[in-house]
Design a protein around this motif. Structure first.
Motif, short mmCIF file in Angstrom:
data_model
loop_
_atom_site.label_atom_id
_atom_site.label_comp_id
_atom_site.label_asym_id
_atom_site.label_seq_id
_atom_site.Cartn_x
_atom_site.Cartn_y
_atom_site.Cartn_z
N ASP A 133 8.07 -15.40 17.47
CA ASP A 133 9.03 -14.91 16.49
C ASP A 133 10.44 -15.16 17.04
OD1 ASP A 133 7.07 -13.93 14.77
OD2 ASP A 133 7.05 -11.96 15.74
N ALA A 134 11.40 -15.24 16.13
CA ALA A 134 12.80 -15.33 16.53
C ALA A 134 13.24 -13.96 17.04
CB ALA A 134 13.66 -15.77 15.36
N VAL A 135 13.86 -13.95 18.21
CA VAL A 135 14.28 -12.69 18.82
C VAL A 135 15.78 -12.73 19.08
CG1 VAL A 135 14.03 -11.18 20.83
CG2 VAL A 135 12.04 -12.42 19.95
N PRO A 136 16.55 -11.88 18.38
CA PRO A 136 17.98 -11.80 18.66
C PRO A 136 18.21 -11.08 19.99
CG PRO A 136 17.42 -10.66 16.60
CD PRO A 136 16.15 -11.05 17.27
N LEU A 137 19.05 -11.66 20.82
CA LEU A 137 19.42 -11.04 22.09
C LEU A 137 20.94 -10.87 22.11
CD1 LEU A 137 17.19 -13.21 24.46
CD2 LEU A 137 16.73 -10.89 23.66
N PRO A 138 21.43 -9.81 21.44
CA PRO A 138 22.88 -9.63 21.33
C PRO A 138 23.59 -9.54 22.68
CG PRO A 138 21.69 -7.84 20.22
CD PRO A 138 20.67 -8.77 20.79
N GLU A 139 22.90 -9.04 23.71
CA GLU A 139 23.53 -8.93 25.03
C GLU A 139 23.81 -10.31 25.64
OE1 GLU A 139 19.04 -8.64 25.70
OE2 GLU A 139 20.46 -7.96 24.20
N HIS A 140 23.11 -11.34 25.15
CA HIS A 140 23.33 -12.71 25.62
C HIS A 140 23.99 -13.58 24.55
CE1 HIS A 140 21.13 -12.01 29.30
NE2 HIS A 140 20.12 -11.51 28.59
N GLY A 141 24.13 -13.05 23.34
CA GLY A 141 24.78 -13.78 22.26
C GLY A 141 23.95 -14.91 21.67
N VAL A 142 22.62 -14.78 21.75
CA VAL A 142 21.75 -15.84 21.24
C VAL A 142 20.56 -15.27 20.48
CG1 VAL A 142 22.35 -17.47 23.09
CG2 VAL A 142 20.35 -15.98 23.37
N ILE A 143 19.93 -16.15 19.73
CA ILE A 143 18.62 -15.90 19.12
C ILE A 143 17.68 -16.88 19.82
CG2 ILE A 143 17.21 -16.08 17.02
CD1 ILE A 143 19.86 -15.53 15.47
N THR A 144 16.52 -16.41 20.28
CA THR A 144 15.58 -17.28 20.98
C THR A 144 14.27 -17.42 20.22
OG1 THR A 144 14.55 -15.53 22.28
CG2 THR A 144 16.49 -16.57 23.23
N VAL A 145 13.69 -18.60 20.30
CA VAL A 145 12.35 -18.87 19.80
C VAL A 145 11.66 -19.72 20.87
CG1 VAL A 145 10.94 -19.94 17.99
CG2 VAL A 145 13.11 -18.85 17.39
N PHE A 146 10.47 -19.30 21.30
CA PHE A 146 9.72 -20.04 22.30
C PHE A 146 8.59 -20.82 21.65
CE2 PHE A 146 11.72 -17.21 25.33
CZ PHE A 146 11.85 -18.01 26.45
N VAL A 147 8.42 -22.05 22.11
CA VAL A 147 7.29 -22.90 21.73
C VAL A 147 6.44 -23.02 22.99
CG1 VAL A 147 6.57 -25.21 21.01
CG2 VAL A 147 8.61 -24.17 20.01
N THR A 148 5.18 -22.60 22.90
CA THR A 148 4.29 -22.64 24.05
C THR A 148 3.41 -23.88 23.97
OG1 THR A 148 4.29 -20.23 24.18
CG2 THR A 148 2.52 -21.39 25.34
N LEU A 149 3.53 -24.71 25.00
CA LEU A 149 2.74 -25.93 25.13
C LEU A 149 1.72 -25.71 26.25
CD1 LEU A 149 5.74 -28.39 24.88
CD2 LEU A 149 4.05 -27.92 23.10
N PRO A 150 0.73 -26.58 26.39
CA PRO A 150 -0.29 -26.36 27.41
C PRO A 150 0.25 -26.23 28.85
CG PRO A 150 -1.03 -28.05 25.89
CD PRO A 150 0.41 -27.75 25.55
N ASN A 151 1.33 -26.94 29.18
CA ASN A 151 1.79 -26.92 30.56
C ASN A 151 3.17 -26.31 30.78
OD1 ASN A 151 3.11 -28.96 29.29
ND2 ASN A 151 2.82 -30.48 30.89
N THR A 152 3.86 -25.89 29.72
CA THR A 152 5.17 -25.26 29.87
C THR A 152 5.59 -24.65 28.53
OG1 THR A 152 7.40 -25.54 30.78
CG2 THR A 152 6.60 -27.29 29.31
N LYS A 153 6.82 -24.18 28.46
CA LYS A 153 7.38 -23.65 27.22
C LYS A 153 8.72 -24.32 26.97
CE LYS A 153 7.06 -19.58 28.97
NZ LYS A 153 7.13 -18.17 29.32
N ILE A 154 9.09 -24.37 25.71
CA ILE A 154 10.42 -24.80 25.32
C ILE A 154 11.06 -23.61 24.64
CG2 ILE A 154 11.78 -26.37 23.91
CD1 ILE A 154 9.46 -28.37 24.20
#
Length: 83
Positions: A32-53
């Motif tokens: 899910d999209a997660v707002p992180l106001p303390e960092h000034g960003v919205i993050t979304v993670f894509v999980t791949l077999p060997n890492t994340k983006i």
């Protein structure tokens, strides 16, 4: 000691849309999209077999990555995170 690659963060205008492209292309799990106001960003993670983006989107004009995204309209690697 440097550990394994945890994730690569890419700064983009729209994190959900960017993640959707990777999810479709690689059948990857998308967080899910997660707002992180303390960092000034919205993050979304894509999980791949060997890492994340991690896609990061500016959370308003005062975001520390707003100018980065303005200069790199197509997005760009912002940081790399190791365990």
């Amino acid at each position: 000691m440097l550990g394994r690659l945890n994730h690569v963060a890419i700064a983009v205008k729209d994190a959900k849309q960017a993640a959707k492209i990777y999810g479709t292309a690689f059948n990857a799990e998308i967080s899910d999209a997660v707002p992180l106001p303390e960092h000034g960003v919205i993050t979304v993670f894509v999980t791949l077999p060997n890492t994340k983006i991690e896609f990061i989107e500016p959370l308003g004009e005062a975001s520390p990555i707003a100018k980065f995204v303005e200069r790199n309209a197509d997005g760009g690697i912002h940081h790399v995170c190791y365990d």
